[in-house]
Design a protein around this motif. Structure first.
Motif, PDB file in Angstrom:
ATOM      1  N   LYS A  43      -1.237  -3.444  -3.231  1.00 20.34           N
ATOM      2  CA  LYS A  43      -0.923  -2.985  -1.873  1.00 20.34           C
ATOM      3  C   LYS A  43      -0.665  -1.479  -1.806  1.00 20.34           C
ATOM      4  CE  LYS A  43       1.334  -5.686   0.965  1.00 20.34           C
ATOM      5  NZ  LYS A  43       0.265  -6.295   1.758  1.00 20.34           N
ATOM      6  N   SER A  44      -0.185  -0.902  -2.894  1.00 21.10           N
ATOM      7  CA  SER A  44       0.200   0.508  -2.848  1.00 21.10           C
ATOM      8  C   SER A  44      -0.727   1.426  -3.637  1.00 21.10           C
ATOM      9  CB  SER A  44       1.620   0.681  -3.396  1.00 21.10           C
ATOM     10  OG  SER A  44       1.651   0.372  -4.783  1.00 21.10           O
ATOM     11  N   GLU A  45      -1.570   0.824  -4.492  1.00 25.12           N
ATOM     12  CA  GLU A  45      -2.443   1.589  -5.391  1.00 25.12           C
ATOM     13  C   GLU A  45      -1.633   2.457  -6.353  1.00 25.12           C
ATOM     14  OE1 GLU A  45      -5.404   3.704  -3.174  1.00 25.12           O
ATOM     15  OE2 GLU A  45      -6.322   1.889  -2.396  1.00 25.12           O
ATOM     16  N   GLY A  46      -0.400   2.016  -6.631  1.00 21.67           N
ATOM     17  CA  GLY A  46       0.424   2.707  -7.617  1.00 21.67           C
ATOM     18  C   GLY A  46       0.049   2.294  -9.024  1.00 21.67           C
ATOM     19  N   LYS A  47       0.671   2.914 -10.001  1.00 25.61           N
ATOM     20  CA  LYS A  47       0.433   2.612 -11.406  1.00 25.61           C
ATOM     21  C   LYS A  47       1.599   1.803 -11.963  1.00 25.61           C
ATOM     22  CE  LYS A  47      -3.376   4.943 -11.358  1.00 25.61           C
ATOM     23  NZ  LYS A  47      -4.678   4.250 -11.431  1.00 25.61           N
ATOM     24  N   ILE A  48       1.297   0.932 -12.917  1.00 30.06           N
ATOM     25  CA  ILE A  48       2.328   0.105 -13.548  1.00 30.06           C
ATOM     26  C   ILE A  48       2.655   0.660 -14.928  1.00 30.06           C
ATOM     27  CG2 ILE A  48       2.910  -2.157 -14.515  1.00 30.06           C
ATOM     28  CD1 ILE A  48       1.269  -3.452 -12.345  1.00 30.06           C
TER      29      ILE A  48
END
Length: 406
Positions: free
Chosen positions: A122-127
């Motif tokens: 949903k956020s296109e963030g990195k893990i």
């Protein structure tokens, strides 16, 4: 280089920083200090105390969950399985904005991979994965789970997914890096790197504070070997019981155990069974008093089960280092923790189950005050230069940005 402005941290345990701190509270406080907007998602500490509030200088979303600690394995398993659904529901209720740049999650548990993956989509963030427990293999080692049984196969799939969706994986030691590579060859090597444990160095205690705790627990004229932290099966506290049994001729040596956990009742039973007047078990203390008691000790004890096939790196050593205590360890042969003690000259170790070598090392420290003090200083110097929250913060940010650029 992308700015990692907004951070979400998925926690299993996260105390209120006004009352207690752990490595994860220290890390999130450091992220906030460096200008990041931080949201921590964590279980509620008290019943009916749910919702989002400021704790320290970060936002903490407290979630209603089933009991996760001090319960049997079945109840704990169910609680962990429900955790991703409860977290997802709470996050949706909290906000419909999904603009997180970085999603950080530690192990345990691995079940939160579903929440992390959902936020990432949903956020296109990195893990970023902080790998601390290598589960489910640690449960197999401790005979809490049958190898290749249904549960093991299920959680192994979750583990594979966890490594797949993570953009970077921080491991406690070089042996952890090697273990993950060997047993999960599909994981790209560039994802894996070294992220040692970290902790704020405790503030110096006054002589009055030290004398107060010495009187309170009757530690005058005692050589105190202390074990602080979780009392569980991984710690194999029988190693320390056997050491105490074999040191009864030293009337001034006291084995002081601070903490609580699933093996607490068993430990009390062993102390009573063998009438070990040289062992004292004190339940979990507030962090400040815990530090005071540790500061009054002569040696910090580490014990790990010899059954481990995965390399563990006990975090309690950080407090020992921060208080300049030499380390005396009983270890399995899978860990490289003993090699770290040798390299830094901060303590002595023996193989778990070898009580005579354990005792020999204790006697050396008992008889050599100058060596104890030197080892304590060496551990402190190593911690100052490698094991603090600001160093962990820089390691995480540099690694995730390097992987993005690649």
């Amino acid at each position: 280089m992308k700015s990692m402005k907004r951070i979400v941290f998925l926690a299993l345990g996260y105390p209120d920083v006004r009352k207690s701190t752990i490595l994860y509270t220290d890390l999130m406080q450091e992220f906030a200090k460096q200008g990041h907007e931080v949201l921590v998602v964590a279980p509620a500490i008290q019943k009916n105390d749910y919702g989002c509030r400021i704790e320290g200088n970060v936002n903490v979303l407290r979630v209603r969950t089933l009991p996760l600690f001090k319960v049997g394995p079945i109840k704990k398993g169910i609680a962990n399985m429900l955790l991703p659904f409860q977290y997802k529901k709470a996050i949706k209720k909290h906000s419909n904005k999904f603009d997180y740049d970085l999603i950080i999650m530690p192990t345990p548990p691995i079940t939160l991979v579903k929440v992390a993956s959902w936020i990432k989509r949903k956020s296109e963030g990195k893990i970023y994965l902080i790998l601390r427990d290598i589960f489910p293999q640690n449960a197999v080692d401790l005979r809490m789970m049958k190898e290749n049984g249904f549960l093991h196969r299920f959680f192994r799939k979750q583990e594979h997914l966890l490594y797949k969706v993570s953009d970077a994986i921080g491991c406690m030691s070089e042996a952890n890096v090697s273990y993950v590579q060997e047993h999960n060859p599909e994981v790209p090597p560039e994802k894996l790197h070294l992220l040692p444990n970290w902790e704020k160095i405790p503030e110096s205690l006054s002589e009055i504070e030290k004398s107060e705790v010495v009187e309170k627990y009757d530690l005058n004229n005692k050589f105190v070997a202390i074990f602080g932290g979780n009392l569980g099966r991984p710690q194999k506290l029988e190693n320390i019981v056997e050491l105490a049994k074999n040191c009864t001729e030293y009337k001034d040596i006291l084995f002081l155990i601070l903490g609580s956990g699933t093996e607490e009742g068993k430990l009390r039973g062993l102390i009573s069974k063998f009438d070990l007047s040289n062992m004292l078990l004190i339940n979990r203390l507030p962090k400040k008093e815990y530090i005071q008691v540790l500061a009054a000790a002569d040696v910090g004890l580490i014990s790990l089960s010899e059954d481990f096939t995965i390399p563990n790196f006990p975090s309690k050593v950080l407090t020992y280092f921060g208080l300049k205590k030499p380390v005396l360890a009983s270890l399995d042969l899978s860990t490289d923790f003993g090699q770290m003690l040798e390299k830094t000259k901060s303590g002595l170790w023996s193989e778990a189950g070898n009580t005579m070598d354990f005792k020999k090392n204790l006697e050396y420290l008992y008889n050599n005050q100058a060596e104890r003090e030197l080892m304590g200083e060496n551990g402190y110097e190593y911690m100052s230069s490698h094991l603090t929250p600001d160093i962990a913060y820089k390691t995480i940010i540099e690694k995730i940005n390097r992987n993005i650029e690649a």
